[in-house]
Design a protein around this motif. Structure first.
Motif, mmCIF file in Angstrom:
data_model
loop_
_atom_site.group_PDB
_atom_site.id
_atom_site.type_symbol
_atom_site.label_atom_id
_atom_site.label_comp_id
_atom_site.label_asym_id
_atom_site.label_seq_id
_atom_site.Cartn_x
_atom_site.Cartn_y
_atom_site.Cartn_z
ATOM 1 N N LYS A 194 6.079 10.137 2.056
ATOM 2 C CA LYS A 194 6.552 11.329 2.263
ATOM 3 C C LYS A 194 6.314 12.116 3.545
ATOM 4 C CE LYS A 194 6.163 12.436 -2.631
ATOM 5 N NZ LYS A 194 5.444 13.114 -3.827
ATOM 6 N N ARG A 195 5.045 11.800 4.042
ATOM 7 C CA ARG A 195 4.942 12.665 5.406
ATOM 8 C C ARG A 195 5.711 11.804 6.514
ATOM 9 N NH1 ARG A 195 -0.372 12.042 3.903
ATOM 10 N NH2 ARG A 195 -0.869 10.076 5.230
ATOM 11 N N GLU A 196 5.986 10.509 6.337
ATOM 12 C CA GLU A 196 6.726 9.669 7.446
ATOM 13 C C GLU A 196 8.051 9.977 7.511
ATOM 14 O OE1 GLU A 196 5.629 5.755 6.341
ATOM 15 O OE2 GLU A 196 3.833 5.618 7.585
ATOM 16 N N GLU A 197 8.620 10.065 6.164
ATOM 17 C CA GLU A 197 10.022 10.464 5.980
ATOM 18 C C GLU A 197 10.313 11.961 6.553
ATOM 19 O OE1 GLU A 197 10.835 9.918 1.859
ATOM 20 O OE2 GLU A 197 11.094 7.769 1.932
ATOM 21 N N THR A 198 9.408 12.854 6.319
ATOM 22 C CA THR A 198 9.578 14.313 6.650
ATOM 23 C C THR A 198 9.370 14.311 8.279
ATOM 24 O OG1 THR A 198 8.497 15.051 4.720
ATOM 25 C CG2 THR A 198 8.598 16.564 6.496
ATOM 26 N N GLU A 199 8.629 13.715 8.893
ATOM 27 C CA GLU A 199 8.384 13.662 10.344
ATOM 28 C C GLU A 199 9.594 13.157 10.855
ATOM 29 O OE1 GLU A 199 4.674 11.514 10.871
ATOM 30 O OE2 GLU A 199 3.468 13.129 10.105
#
Length: 77
Positions: free
Chosen positions: A34-39
């Protein structure tokens, strides 16, 4: 070749403390994804104002063309 076990079947064979570790790790992987997709989606705008020194010398369209020209020339070096 023996048939591969499903993840659920493997987890069922684990002792309770290891099941908790698998659960924690799976949650960690989900949060990481989720963090990677948000970033990836957030623009940084780090370029904003980067060519402001040329604002009086070129129009915005000319500046776009110049920036492209500079990028191409830099890639050739």
């Amino acid at each position: 070749m023996r048939e591969a076990k499903k993840l659920e079947d493997i987890i069922k064979e684990l002792p309770e403390d290891l099941i908790k570790e698998v659960e924690d790790f799976a949650l960690f992987l989900l949060e990481k994804r989720k963090r990677e997709e948000t970033e990836k989606k957030k623009p940084t705008l780090s370029w904003a104002g980067g060519l402001s020194e040329f604002k009086d010398k070129y129009t915005s369209v000319e500046l776009q063309h110049k920036a492209l020209e500079w990028m191409v020339n830099k890639a050739k070096v």
